[in-house]
Design a protein around this motif. Structure first.
Motif, PDB file in Angstrom:
ATOM      1  N   ILE A 221       0.840  -1.204   0.000  1.00 25.16           N
ATOM      2  CA  ILE A 221       0.000   0.000   0.000  1.00 25.16           C
ATOM      3  C   ILE A 221       0.870   1.247   0.000  1.00 25.16           C
ATOM      4  O   ILE A 221       0.626   2.200  -0.746  1.00 25.16           O
ATOM      5  CB  ILE A 221      -0.946  -0.013   1.214  1.00 25.16           C
ATOM      6  CG1 ILE A 221      -1.934  -1.173   1.117  1.00 25.16           C
ATOM      7  CG2 ILE A 221      -1.700   1.314   1.313  1.00 25.16           C
ATOM      8  CD1 ILE A 221      -2.776  -1.372   2.365  1.00 25.16           C
ATOM      9  N   ARG A 222       1.900   1.246   0.842  1.00 27.44           N
ATOM     10  CA  ARG A 222       2.794   2.405   0.951  1.00 27.44           C
ATOM     11  C   ARG A 222       3.470   2.715  -0.389  1.00 27.44           C
ATOM     12  O   ARG A 222       3.671   3.878  -0.751  1.00 27.44           O
ATOM     13  CB  ARG A 222       3.850   2.142   2.026  1.00 27.44           C
ATOM     14  CG  ARG A 222       4.764   3.328   2.313  1.00 27.44           C
ATOM     15  CD  ARG A 222       5.797   2.972   3.369  1.00 27.44           C
ATOM     16  NE  ARG A 222       5.211   2.814   4.703  1.00 27.44           N
ATOM     17  CZ  ARG A 222       5.067   1.647   5.329  1.00 27.44           C
ATOM     18  NH1 ARG A 222       5.473   0.519   4.742  1.00 27.44           N
ATOM     19  NH2 ARG A 222       4.534   1.602   6.535  1.00 27.44           N
ATOM     20  N   ALA A 223       3.829   1.686  -1.136  1.00 28.47           N
ATOM     21  CA  ALA A 223       4.521   1.855  -2.416  1.00 28.47           C
ATOM     22  C   ALA A 223       3.566   2.181  -3.556  1.00 28.47           C
ATOM     23  O   ALA A 223       4.019   2.477  -4.669  1.00 28.47           O
ATOM     24  CB  ALA A 223       5.309   0.592  -2.745  1.00 28.47           C
ATOM     25  N   GLY A 224       2.255   2.129  -3.314  1.00 26.94           N
ATOM     26  CA  GLY A 224       1.302   2.377  -4.395  1.00 26.94           C
ATOM     27  C   GLY A 224       1.128   1.209  -5.329  1.00 26.94           C
ATOM     28  O   GLY A 224       0.591   1.353  -6.425  1.00 26.94           O
ATOM     29  N   ARG A 225       1.559   0.021  -4.902  1.00 27.70           N
ATOM     30  CA  ARG A 225       1.368  -1.191  -5.710  1.00 27.70           C
ATOM     31  C   ARG A 225      -0.045  -1.693  -5.488  1.00 27.70           C
ATOM     32  O   ARG A 225      -0.268  -2.799  -4.982  1.00 27.70           O
ATOM     33  CB  ARG A 225       2.396  -2.244  -5.319  1.00 27.70           C
ATOM     34  CG  ARG A 225       3.823  -1.869  -5.597  1.00 27.70           C
ATOM     35  CD  ARG A 225       4.177  -2.009  -7.099  1.00 27.70           C
ATOM     36  NE  ARG A 225       4.347  -3.396  -7.467  1.00 27.70           N
ATOM     37  CZ  ARG A 225       3.749  -3.983  -8.498  1.00 27.70           C
ATOM     38  NH1 ARG A 225       2.908  -3.301  -9.254  1.00 27.70           N
ATOM     39  NH2 ARG A 225       3.971  -5.254  -8.788  1.00 27.70           N
ATOM     40  N   SER A 226      -1.015  -0.872  -5.880  1.00 22.96           N
ATOM     41  CA  SER A 226      -2.395  -1.176  -5.543  1.00 22.96           C
ATOM     42  C   SER A 226      -3.362  -0.435  -6.451  1.00 22.96           C
ATOM     43  O   SER A 226      -3.012   0.560  -7.080  1.00 22.96           O
ATOM     44  CB  SER A 226      -2.669  -0.806  -4.076  1.00 22.96           C
ATOM     45  OG  SER A 226      -2.458   0.580  -3.866  1.00 22.96           O
ATOM     46  N   ARG A 309      -2.251   6.798 -15.039  1.00 25.05           N
ATOM     47  CA  ARG A 309      -3.154   5.991 -14.227  1.00 25.05           C
ATOM     48  C   ARG A 309      -4.470   5.878 -14.983  1.00 25.05           C
ATOM     49  O   ARG A 309      -4.711   6.626 -15.942  1.00 25.05           O
ATOM     50  CB  ARG A 309      -3.373   6.629 -12.847  1.00 25.05           C
ATOM     51  CG  ARG A 309      -4.079   7.972 -12.894  1.00 25.05           C
ATOM     52  CD  ARG A 309      -4.340   8.542 -11.504  1.00 25.05           C
ATOM     53  NE  ARG A 309      -5.103   9.791 -11.557  1.00 25.05           N
ATOM     54  CZ  ARG A 309      -6.431   9.871 -11.590  1.00 25.05           C
ATOM     55  NH1 ARG A 309      -7.165   8.760 -11.576  1.00 25.05           N
ATOM     56  NH2 ARG A 309      -7.040  11.042 -11.641  1.00 25.05           N
ATOM     57  N   VAL A 310      -5.345   4.961 -14.564  1.00 25.91           N
ATOM     58  CA  VAL A 310      -6.610   4.798 -15.280  1.00 25.91           C
ATOM     59  C   VAL A 310      -7.785   4.790 -14.303  1.00 25.91           C
ATOM     60  O   VAL A 310      -7.643   4.434 -13.135  1.00 25.91           O
ATOM     61  CB  VAL A 310      -6.649   3.516 -16.138  1.00 25.91           C
ATOM     62  CG1 VAL A 310      -5.548   3.535 -17.185  1.00 25.91           C
ATOM     63  CG2 VAL A 310      -6.558   2.267 -15.285  1.00 25.91           C
ATOM     64  N   GLU A 311      -8.923   5.212 -14.844  1.00 21.73           N
ATOM     65  CA  GLU A 311     -10.203   5.100 -14.151  1.00 21.73           C
ATOM     66  C   GLU A 311     -11.159   4.309 -15.034  1.00 21.73           C
ATOM     67  O   GLU A 311     -11.200   4.519 -16.247  1.00 21.73           O
ATOM     68  CB  GLU A 311     -10.802   6.480 -13.869  1.00 21.73           C
ATOM     69  CG  GLU A 311      -9.965   7.351 -12.945  1.00 21.73           C
ATOM     70  CD  GLU A 311     -10.532   8.754 -12.787  1.00 21.73           C
ATOM     71  OE1 GLU A 311     -11.672   9.001 -13.268  1.00 21.73           O
ATOM     72  OE2 GLU A 311      -9.846   9.610 -12.195  1.00 21.73           O
ATOM     73  N   VAL A 312     -11.899   3.404 -14.426  1.00 23.40           N
ATOM     74  CA  VAL A 312     -12.934   2.634 -15.122  1.00 23.40           C
ATOM     75  C   VAL A 312     -14.272   3.080 -14.564  1.00 23.40           C
ATOM     76  O   VAL A 312     -14.492   3.035 -13.347  1.00 23.40           O
ATOM     77  CB  VAL A 312     -12.740   1.124 -14.911  1.00 23.40           C
ATOM     78  CG1 VAL A 312     -13.826   0.342 -15.640  1.00 23.40           C
ATOM     79  CG2 VAL A 312     -11.354   0.681 -15.366  1.00 23.40           C
ATOM     80  N   ARG A 313     -15.139   3.536 -15.446  1.00 25.11           N
ATOM     81  CA  ARG A 313     -16.429   4.072 -14.995  1.00 25.11           C
ATOM     82  C   ARG A 313     -17.592   3.383 -15.693  1.00 25.11           C
ATOM     83  O   ARG A 313     -17.501   2.991 -16.856  1.00 25.11           O
ATOM     84  CB  ARG A 313     -16.508   5.585 -15.229  1.00 25.11           C
ATOM     85  CG  ARG A 313     -15.522   6.376 -14.354  1.00 25.11           C
ATOM     86  CD  ARG A 313     -15.706   7.863 -14.501  1.00 25.11           C
ATOM     87  NE  ARG A 313     -14.754   8.611 -13.689  1.00 25.11           N
ATOM     88  CZ  ARG A 313     -15.074   9.331 -12.606  1.00 25.11           C
ATOM     89  NH1 ARG A 313     -16.341   9.429 -12.228  1.00 25.11           N
ATOM     90  NH2 ARG A 313     -14.140   9.976 -11.919  1.00 25.11           N
ATOM     91  N   HIS A 314     -18.694   3.291 -14.956  1.00 26.46           N
ATOM     92  CA  HIS A 314     -19.950   2.804 -15.516  1.00 26.46           C
ATOM     93  C   HIS A 314     -20.544   3.884 -16.426  1.00 26.46           C
ATOM     94  O   HIS A 314     -20.125   5.055 -16.383  1.00 26.46           O
ATOM     95  CB  HIS A 314     -20.928   2.482 -14.389  1.00 26.46           C
ATOM     96  CG  HIS A 314     -20.498   1.350 -13.510  1.00 26.46           C
ATOM     97  ND1 HIS A 314     -20.531   0.028 -13.902  1.00 26.46           N
ATOM     98  CD2 HIS A 314     -20.021   1.354 -12.232  1.00 26.46           C
ATOM     99  CE1 HIS A 314     -20.102  -0.741 -12.918  1.00 26.46           C
ATOM    100  NE2 HIS A 314     -19.788   0.030 -11.895  1.00 26.46           N
ATOM    101  N   THR A 323      -6.822   3.134 -10.546  1.00 28.19           N
ATOM    102  CA  THR A 323      -5.484   2.647 -10.188  1.00 28.19           C
ATOM    103  C   THR A 323      -4.601   3.764  -9.668  1.00 28.19           C
ATOM    104  O   THR A 323      -4.834   4.954  -9.942  1.00 28.19           O
ATOM    105  CB  THR A 323      -4.770   2.014 -11.388  1.00 28.19           C
ATOM    106  OG1 THR A 323      -4.317   3.055 -12.279  1.00 28.19           O
ATOM    107  CG2 THR A 323      -5.658   1.047 -12.141  1.00 28.19           C
ATOM    108  N   ASN A 324      -3.584   3.376  -8.952  1.00 28.95           N
ATOM    109  CA  ASN A 324      -2.462   4.271  -8.681  1.00 28.95           C
ATOM    110  C   ASN A 324      -1.631   4.390  -9.947  1.00 28.95           C
ATOM    111  O   ASN A 324      -1.797   3.619 -10.898  1.00 28.95           O
ATOM    112  CB  ASN A 324      -1.650   3.743  -7.503  1.00 28.95           C
ATOM    113  CG  ASN A 324      -2.271   4.147  -6.173  1.00 28.95           C
ATOM    114  OD1 ASN A 324      -2.448   5.326  -5.896  1.00 28.95           O
ATOM    115  ND2 ASN A 324      -2.633   3.155  -5.359  1.00 28.95           N
TER     116      ASN A 324
END
Length: 329
Positions: A221-226, A309-314, A323-324
């Motif tokens: 989480i700290r590294a943004g691997r999430s 980074r990406v966002e997935v939206r309805h 995403t980070n």
């Protein structure tokens, strides 16, 4: 006080893998309606690999959670530090440890509390920065905090997204450009803020960790691997490729001035859009190709994009996943 009455800090898990978890959960031991047993049962039903107990201004009671951990289910000890000028999560604290909540923006005391958590290897999360109630607005500076909770599921209804989350996401997104250039960016995370039945895991954070342990999960989480998902039905894979090198979420990709191919695959959201975001804002948006179709691709360079980074939206604009960033150099 026997350590066996608290959950172990390591589970068997699956080794290095992506693990799904909800790090903002309340039970009857603060202002939640669910017992720890009900929380754990519903977390397992939501296909989570870990949760964090975050009762308001109190430690997890001995004996409440230890018996609910399992080889494939990790329970992280934490606290929601509930102050008059904002709430924050202290994750990975010791059994019985309580972080004092008697501080507020402007009195200079929050740094001492953050240091307390950091000295023990814990993680400090700015919680729901724009929550719609007194003390919910986060008035502390983000400096010193490790992560920002941009997606909080508590005050949502039909879907886990609302205007307060939209504001938190926009604020975090605007900060990335400057923070990445100074090497001090804060990853985003999402949690349910569970208080009642049916909330847990909506949303949750998907973390790449070397093992299913408190230290490894917090390090991921700290590294943004999430990345953040509205439910376990949603899966997102984001990668960037340049000159034979590959990087994933939270990683850095050395491009040597060449073109970068960005690829994202989405499952569990058959209709909607994928948008690509960089230090120039939202730069590309395409419809999802549908279940079983090829991944969506986009090309850029490090000169044009310090990160992606990406966002997935309805179709209604509600977020299904985000995403980070991948850092491009």
């Amino acid at each position: 006080m026997s350590s066996s009455s608290f959950p172990p800090t390591r589970a068997v898990g699956r080794g290095p893998a992506w693990y799904r978890g909800d790090c903002h959960v309340h039970s009857v031991h603060s202002d939640g309606e669910l017992t720890p047993e009900e929380v754990a049962l519903q977390a397992r039903g939501a296909r989570l690999d870990f949760i964090a107990t975050t009762e308001h201004n109190s430690a997890a009671p001995p004996g409440a959670w230890g018996h609910l951990a399992a080889d494939d289910f990790l329970i992280v000890l934490g606290e929601e530090v509930t102050t008059a000028t904002g709430h924050w999560l202290a994750l990975g604290i010791d059994p019985g440890e309580v972080v004092d909540w008697n501080h507020q923006a402007g009195d200079g005391l929050v740094d001492q509390r953050l240091d307390q958590v950091h000295r023990g290897g814990g993680l400090c999360v700015a919680a729901h920065p724009h929550a719609p109630y007194p003390s919910g607005d986060f008035m502390f500076p983000f400096r010193g905090f490790d992560v920002v909770e941009v997606w909080n599921g508590l005050w949502t209804s039909d879907r886990p997204w609302n205007a307060d989350n939209e504001a938190a996401l926009a604020e975090w997104g605007r900060s990335l450009a400057a923070d990445i250039r100074t090497g001090s960016w804060r990853p985003a995370m999402g949690n349910s803020d569970t208080h009642v039945e049916g909330q847990i895991g909506i949303p949750h954070t998907v973390v790449f960790a070397e093992e299913l342990s408190t230290d490894a999960i917090l390090a991921g989480i700290r590294a943004g691997r999430s990345w953040i998902a509205e439910s376990a039905d949603v899966d997102v894979s984001l990668g960037a490729h340049a000159h034979g090198r590959v990087a994933g979420v939270g990683e850095e990709l050395a491009t040597h001035g060449g073109q970068v191919e960005v690829q994202v695959a989405v499952r569990g959201v058959p209709v909607g859009t994928v948008s690509f975001h960089t230090d120039r804002g939202k730069v590309h948006r395409v419809p999802l190709p549908g279940e079983g179709a090829d991944a969506v691709q986009w090309a850029t360079t490090a000169e044009d994009s310090a990160f992606v980074r990406v966002e997935v939206r309805h179709p209604d604009g509600h977020v299904a996943a985000l995403t980070n960033p991948i850092i491009l150099t």
